[in-house]
Design an enzyme around this catalytic site. Structure first.
Site, PDB file in Angstrom:
ATOM      1  N   ARG B 266       0.845  -1.189   0.000  1.00  0.00           N
ATOM      2  CA  ARG B 266       0.000   0.000   0.000  1.00  0.00           C
ATOM      3  C   ARG B 266       0.881   1.239   0.000  1.00  0.00           C
ATOM      4  O   ARG B 266       1.441   1.621   1.028  1.00  0.00           O
ATOM      5  CB  ARG B 266      -0.950   0.000   1.200  1.00  0.00           C
ATOM      6  N   HIS B 270      -4.440   4.498   4.104  1.00  0.00           N
ATOM      7  CA  HIS B 270      -5.687   3.738   3.958  1.00  0.00           C
ATOM      8  C   HIS B 270      -6.763   4.627   3.349  1.00  0.00           C
ATOM      9  O   HIS B 270      -7.565   4.194   2.536  1.00  0.00           O
ATOM     10  CB  HIS B 270      -6.140   3.220   5.327  1.00  0.00           C
ATOM     11  N   TYR B 279       2.085   4.192  12.381  1.00  0.00           N
ATOM     12  CA  TYR B 279       2.270   2.744  12.550  1.00  0.00           C
ATOM     13  C   TYR B 279       3.293   2.122  11.598  1.00  0.00           C
ATOM     14  O   TYR B 279       3.580   0.945  11.684  1.00  0.00           O
ATOM     15  CB  TYR B 279       0.920   2.012  12.430  1.00  0.00           C
TER      16      TYR B 279
END
Lengths: 326, 367
Positions: B266, B270, B279
């Site tokens: 990714r 998100h 994170y």
């Protein structure tokens, strides 16, 4: 021509009629094929229509309810059997997050012609999680219709109507009544309206509103009340979402005293909704508070205790008397 | 600071080990790569590139519109254009797509005006596309619940004697959900002509793959259902097109479902409300930028003599203009009344959603 059949036979005949008349109808469920369903509702149908139209599925309620939604998109009209009431819980997300929202997600253009049949309720000395009454979960879920027949004729007529409805219908079958009695049904069922309640016993002093297996309890209570000199009107709600507002208001206006009966838990149950509608709309006509006779707010008990948990005619009589003496 | 995107295909060290066993076109040695691209033909490779450019332009425009407050929270798919373009173009118009929020604009590749999916993120019901005209289900928000729908559509079309295929999208996190398992199992049992296309981008919001599953390859999960599982380089639009074409051919010939794992990473957050630096280490994430699929495909096409850099740049510019214009039109779409929307829930609207049900009663007045 007409025949005497039980409710479960009426369900089977209605399914056969739908499969015969609608080449896009397809049945899905666990053990519904060769075995004819654990209650034999689909007995003989796979033999008549073949394994591509009466389909035995894996044990996969979320999977096959979800697949039924996908089948609707390509033009099929699935009728799904959930084996027992509580077995529908794994499929709840598919019903709440998808089935009820699909027409809305297409701005009204496309609905899901989907029927979910759920044998439900207590009184059959069944193991845990085979006696639940989850109808309120669905009547509180937007986009679904919820109905419950109470006799062989209404079972056939409402199932035929549900199959033609064009929107998802949760069809609650009171399994305690599956073989309780026989009644005359025609060779072909006519589709019954999915938004009408039915007055099943006339009466003027108190009205008892019930659905499914509780209609029988309400009728028993009305008999006892008659013996005591009180005339009880019994209304079979039949359509749990939407409720038949006109019949509710007319009943309360004409009779003035109302008792609502269901075996599902009391809190946030359908009786609460009925009572709320009546006090909002016809409070001036009520001669007594609307009373509820319901199941308890606890897991449906193991069966040695179920007769105590299920509403009985005696409890309904007692509630009716309380409204008469108010 | 500009991000260096889409490296030459021989400089893909970061993450290369994750691609082990993944089919590839762009990862082939240069002579074989040129040969493979020439074999696909200039019209198709350019069409794939243009589709990626449109998806990218849509995504970039959507992020700008979100920053401007024109649309709400938006789930970006930056870096996943190869999987989406490769799969949509590998299927026929009669085939069904079951997108999630991450593939929210694939309908555009089927002819839907781009303002429609943008309006969905603007919270306007005009953002619901025409499901039957586009053979594309509404964007699915609950993770993995679209897999059983695809199984039903595929299975149903087989029962109806039609040879159409259904493809459901999902991510690595979706394979931990029960509906993924139920759908795979049911599809295999029913020999449903369905493709489960799982983009393994290594992250489910903040949850890395190692906390999601103990298998190293999501494709391995297929063996539990008795269906083939294949891996493909998810940053390679040409490889994705070939992998989905093969799975579709299998499905159409009656051989049932396929699980396709598109391996990737990714590259972005998100969604517009996500802050990945909370994170994951931004520097190590940046190392993946060399896999970015549009720059990577473009360099290979120029290298193979199938397109000029100018012509590819023009495709990008045209797409950007198309999406900018679509974004400019959003404010022209009226918002329907709540009463109108309430009348779209059922075929026959019940009283509860009519005048008697929608508003509180009033007292003391006639009528």
């Amino acid at each position: 021509m007409s025949t005497q059949v039980t409710m479960v036979e009426a369900v089977g005949r209605a399914l056969g009629q739908v499969l015969e008349e609608d080449p896009r109808a397809i049945l899905l469920g666990e053990d519904i094929g060769v075995n004819g369903g654990v209650f034999r509702a689909t007995a003989g149908l796979q033999e008549r229509f073949g394994p591509d139209r009466v389909v035995d599925t894996p044990l996969s309620e979320a999977g096959f309810v979800g697949a039924a939604i996908g089948m609707c998109l390509v033009g099929l009209h699935p009728i799904v059997e959930i084996q027992f009431d509580a077995f529908v819980y794994p499929a709840f997300e598919q019903l709440a997050s998808h089935a009820g929202r699909f027409r809305w997600r297409t701005n009204g253009a496309y609905g899901l012609p989907l029927v979910i049949r759920i044998p439900y309720g207590g009184g059959t000395k069944a193991p845990e999680l085979h006696s639940d009454s989850p109808e309120t979960l669905f009547s509180h879920t937007p986009g679904l219709r919820v109905v419950a027949p109470s006799d062989p004729l209404s079972a056939g007529e409402m199932l035929v109507a549900a199959a033609a409805c064009g929107d998802p219908v949760i069809y609650m079958e009171p399994k305690r009544l599956y073989r309780r009695s026989r009644a005359e049904v025609p060779d072909r069922f006519q589709a019954l309206s999915l938004d009408r309640a039915q007055v099943v016993r006339p009466g003027a002093d108190v009205a008892i509103l019930a659905h499914g297996a509780m209609v029988e309890v309400a009728m028993g209570a009305a008999e006892q009340l008659a013996a005591q000199g009180a005339s009880a009107r019994v209304v079979d709600l039949r359509c749990l979402y939407p409720l038949d507002r006109d019949t509710l208001l007319r009943t309360a206006t004409e009779v003035g005293r109302v008792v609502v009966v269901h075996e599902a838990p009391r809190h946030s149950g359908l009786a609460a909704e009925v009572a709320a509608i009546l006090q909002e709309e016809v409070a001036d006509h009520l001669l007594a508070p609307v009373l509820r006779v319901t199941g308890m707010d606890m897991p449906f008990p193991l069966f040695q205790l179920e007769d105590q948990a299920l509403p009985s005619a005696a409890r309904v009589v007692s509630a009716a008397r309380a409204t008469l003496e108010y | 600071m500009m991000r260096e995107l889409g490296a030459a295909s021989d400089d893909l060290a970061p993450g290369a080990e994750l691609m082990e066993g993944a089919s590839t076109v762009l990862g082939l040695p240069s002579d074989r790569r040129r040969q493979a691209l020439a074999g696909m033909g200039r019209p198709l490779v350019l069409e794939l590139f243009a589709a990626m450019a449109r998806l990218r332009a849509f995504d970039e425009r959507a992020v700008i519109l979100q920053r401007q407050g024109v649309i709400g929270t938006y789930p970006t798919y930056f870096g996943e254009e190869a999987v989406q373009a490769g799969s949509v173009l590998a299927l026929e118009d009669r085939d069904w797509l079951f997108p999630t929020y991450r593939q929210n604009s694939v309908v555009v590749l089927r002819g839907c005006p781009p303002e429609v999916p943008l309006l969905l993120w603007r919270g306007n019901p005009a953002g619901w596309h025409d499901v039957q005209a586009l053979h594309t289900a509404p964007v699915c928000v609950p993770v993995a619940t679209n897999y059983p729908h695809a199984v039903g559509a595929a299975w149903g079309s087989r029962l109806l004697g039609e040879a159409s295929v259904a493809l459901a999208y999902g991510g690595d996190g979706s394979t931990s959900e029960g509906d993924f398992h139920e759908a795979c199992n049911l599809a295999a049992v029913a020999r449903a002509p369905v493709i489960f296309l799982v983009t393994n981008n290594q992250w489910a919001i903040s949850t890395p793959l190692r906390l999601q599953t103990r298998v190293e390859r999501i494709a391995d999960k297929a063996s539990a259902y008795g269906m083939p599982g294949v891996r493909v380089d998810g940053f390679d639009v040409f490889a994705c097109h070939l992998a989905i074409s093969e799975a579709a051919a299998r499905a159409r010939s009656g051989d049932g479902p396929t699980l396709v794992e598109a391996v990737g990473y990714r590259l972005g957050p998100h969604g517009t409300a996500d802050e990945p630096s909370l994170y994951r280490d931004p520097e190590s994430a940046r190392r993946w930028d060399v896999w970015e699929p549009i720059g990577r495909a473009g360099k290979a096409l120029v290298d193979a003599g199938l397109a000029s850099a100018d012509e590819l740049a023009k495709l990008g510019a045209d797409a950007a203009a198309e999406m900018r214009e679509a974004g400019d039109r959003l404010q022209d779409f009226p918002v329907p009344s709540l009463e109108e929307v309430a009348a779209r829930v059922y075929r026959d609207t019940p009283w509860t959603l009519g005048a008697e049900g929608l508003r509180e009663p009033t007292f003391g007045e006639e009528g």
